[in-house]
Write a protein that holds these residues in place. Structure first.
Motif, PDB file in Angstrom:
ATOM      1  N   ASN A  95     -36.200 -49.115   1.209  1.00 16.77           N
ATOM      2  CA  ASN A  95     -34.959 -48.713   1.875  1.00 16.77           C
ATOM      3  C   ASN A  95     -34.959 -49.302   3.292  1.00 16.77           C
ATOM      4  O   ASN A  95     -35.223 -48.595   4.265  1.00 16.77           O
ATOM      5  N   VAL A 148     -25.586 -49.765  -3.097  1.00 18.51           N
ATOM      6  CA  VAL A 148     -26.660 -50.247  -3.967  1.00 18.51           C
ATOM      7  C   VAL A 148     -26.087 -50.778  -5.278  1.00 18.51           C
ATOM      8  O   VAL A 148     -25.264 -50.129  -5.921  1.00 18.51           O
ATOM      9  N   TYR A 204     -32.513 -54.821  -7.172  1.00 16.14           N
ATOM     10  CA  TYR A 204     -31.365 -54.131  -6.605  1.00 16.14           C
ATOM     11  C   TYR A 204     -31.064 -54.679  -5.216  1.00 16.14           C
ATOM     12  O   TYR A 204     -31.952 -55.171  -4.503  1.00 16.14           O
ATOM     13  N   THR A 252     -29.318 -53.684  -1.550  1.00 19.26           N
ATOM     14  CA  THR A 252     -28.975 -52.521  -0.752  1.00 19.26           C
ATOM     15  C   THR A 252     -28.460 -52.968   0.606  1.00 19.26           C
ATOM     16  O   THR A 252     -28.900 -53.987   1.140  1.00 19.26           O
TER      17      THR A 252
END
Length: 642
Positions: free
Chosen positions: A511, A519, A530, A532
């Motif tokens: 994170n 996301v 992913y 973010t």
């Protein structure tokens, strides 16, 4: 031992080899492992690689560890692999678009990284130069959009859209291995556009043409990659219902066939209906003749009875995949259901084999079941049917236990906080990527993997306490037999509520500060990616989690090895909570042990403090000015994001 191995699964053979040093050859000798791999996982990615390099024992160990890493939610590698505006993961290739402000102001690049075989290099394509060469009218446009649609077999398909002032949409087909432009096609429509291809043939389709009944239908076009020729003939899929790819419809190319699948059977809602079944077809890639198209019979494609209860389609997904052992094409569907006779809802996962039969095959009952009008149930609602009704009814079938995985009861996480929902049949595991903030920071993003492993009945009995004749003991036994899942959350929680440097560092890595929210996630057989963050002035950070024990990021400096943390799940519904020990030591842990040691599972975390400047690139032989091979972005990604 060969006779014993035939009756064991490949995971059980792996465990047997650990029981005695004299059995180590089961997973270390290529001659013995070759027969195991070919008999029990012939169509897996590891087996395909072993057929090339001959390392069958390595493939066996790699396969088992990969399956268990997924089931236990314990990735081997966590790495930041790039910064991007948008990205797509397809067949092990990560395609992402990046605007490089260090070399050419406003210059946009398409970068393609092979995650299954990371070599420290990636293909880099200059988007403006590519589109200028492919589309003669592109130089006159003021603005454009560029997106990657699909990547497979070394072929990348992209869509470029702009206005002159009339809007134009072009499908660009690239051979990224040879750095060649294969074709540029002016599209009639981009509504629900999808692309699927083999090494020789490419199909693209849109949900754009209206039928005689007034409903929009799917239409396909065919492109020969060898001859570089677009067929004028269109393939109309007039009976394929649904429009949301991955949710209600699915298209895949498997072994020279194009498969199409839908979990819907009617364009309009039937007021009186009993049965839901899949509509699945296939045809040869080189011959898309409607007369030669094979369609699954209704009896083989039974899905569910409406009387089982309502469903929440927002949570569902639909896909086609190939069985790692038999090569059988299989339908995988997830449904969130309110089953009759049960309180609350549950997400369940169903597997159905794709079977095609000739017209003269099948029993008399199967042929009668395909004729709905002569096989209606003894139900008062049948009296209300008229000539405009089109009901579906097949005699109810049972969901095979081996192909049914009952997941969670109730809602564990909101849909808006569940960014990835997938199922791994070979691991018998569902896997989610969820946002699970801590109580002390409820508005701070904390991404975690949530895995649910289906437990075999014989293993669940081992979890029970000793047999007791008391009523309480009988109730505990019944409760244990109802448990179906072993739930694991990763990363775990620190022990005794104290701070843990290992977990804190891993959380910052997953994170990144200043890059949270928005996301978007995708996965394949071995990994998860992913993105973010991302606002008007910032790019998204791409984070890669690999479940493949053989993963090694060439050309990247390691940030250390961390023990994979995991903690019990408190109050998980319908499942045991996995609670392995965590020593909370933090810091760097030395990786060691032999390939056969199952409990040695360190986590590699990759970071670097190099700058983005000084990219070295290598021009391939015969390469165009718009394509080159250079050092992968992850080799010089700034450490400020950690």
């Amino acid at each position: 031992m060969a006779n014993v191995a035939t009756s064991l699964s490949i995971e059980e053979i792996f465990d047997l080899s650990l029981s005695c040093r004299h059995f180590q050859y089961l997973i270390t000798e290529d001659s013995f492992a070759k027969h195991i791999i070919r008999a029990k996982a012939q169509f897996s990615l590891e087996a395909q690689q072993a057929e090339i390099d001959g390392f069958y024992a390595r493939a066996l160990r790699r396969l088992v560890k990969r399956r268990r890493a997924i089931a236990e939610a314990r990735p081997y590698v966590v790495a930041m692999v790039g910064l991007a505006d948008s990205h797509m993961l397809s067949n092990g290739k990560l395609c992402y678009i990046h605007e490089d402000v260090h070399e050419d102001m406003g210059q946009r690049w398409l970068r393609i990284l092979d995650l299954h075989n990371p070599s420290g290099l990636e293909t880099v394509i200059n988007i403006p130069k590519l589109t200028a060469e492919a589309i003669p009218s592109f130089e006159n446009c003021q603005g454009y959009s560029f997106n990657v649609i699909h990547n497979a077999e070394g072929i990348t398909s992209c869509v470029c859209s702009f206005s002159l002032p009339e809007p134009e949409d072009w499908l660009l087909i690239l051979d990224t291995e040879k750095h060649e432009l294969v074709g540029a096609i002016l599209l009639e429509s981009t509504i629900r556009l999808f692309v699927r291809n083999s090494r020789s043939y490419l199909y693209y389709g849109t949900h754009s043409e209206y039928g005689a009944d007034g409903f929009r239908k799917w239409v396909l076009r065919f492109f020969d990659l060898t001859k570089r020729h677009l067929s004028r003939r269109k393939v109309h899929l007039s009976n394929l219902v649904g429009y949301e790819i991955g949710s209600t419809v699915c298209f895949e190319i498997v072994d020279g066939y194009l498969y199409g699948l839908s979990n819907q059977t009617a364009f309009e809602l039937e007021e009186i209906d009993w049965t839901s079944y899949y509509y699945c077809f296939r045809f040869r890639l080189e011959d898309p003749d409607p007369k030669k198209t094979q369609i699954m019979k209704k009896r083989d494609s039974w899905r569910r009875q409406h009387a089982e209860g309502p469903t929440d389609d927002r949570w569902g997904f639909l896909k086609l995949e190939k069985d790692e052992r038999t090569g059988q094409v299989r339908i995988i569907e997830s449904r969130k259901e309110w089953l009759t006779g049960q309180c609350g809802n549950r997400r369940s996962y169903y597997a159905t084999n794709v079977v095609f039969k000739d017209e003269d095959e099948g029993t008399a009952d199967e042929q009668q079941d395909d004729n709905t009008e002569n096989n209606l149930p003894d139900d008062p609602l049948t009296m209300l049917l008229d000539s405009n009704s089109n009901p579906n009814y097949l005699r109810p079938l049972s969901h095979p236990p081996r192909k049914t995985h009952s997941g969670d009861e109730g809602t564990q996480f909101d849909l808006s906080k569940t960014y990835l929902r997938s199922y791994y049949y070979s691991s018998e595991t569902f896997l989610d990527l969820v946002d699970d903030p801590t109580p002390l920071a409820p508005y701070t993003q904390r991404l975690r993997i949530r895995a649910g492993k289906m437990m075999a009945a014989r293993f669940m009995k081992l979890q029970e306490t000793s047999a007791s004749s008391s009523v309480q003991g009988h109730r505990e036994k019944e409760k244990a037999e109802e448990v179906r899942n072993l739930i694991t959350m990763w990363p775990g929680e620190p022990e005794n509520g104290s701070s843990d440097p290992t977990l804190e560092r891993l959380s910052r890595f997953m994170n990144p500060v200043g890059h949270q929210g928005n996301v978007l996630a995708a996965d394949d057989e071995r990994s998860m990616v992913y993105a973010t963050g991302g606002t008007a002035n910032t790019l998204k950070v791409l984070v890669w989690l690999s479940f493949d024990p053989a993963t090694k990021l060439t050309g990247k400096s390691s940030g250390g090895l961390l023990k994979s943390p995991a903690t019990p799940v408190v109050g998980c519904a319908n499942g045991y909570a996995r609670s392995p020990k965590h020593d909370g030591s933090g810091g760097v842990v030395i990786q060691g042990g032999s390939p056969g040691v199952a409990d040695n599972h360190p986590l590699q975390v990759w970071a670097s403090n190099e700058s983005l400047s000084g990219n070295e690139f290598i021009l391939a032989k015969g390469a165009r000015v718009w394509a080159r091979t250079e050092k992968a972005m992850y080799t010089h990604l700034p450490g400020q994001y950690v």
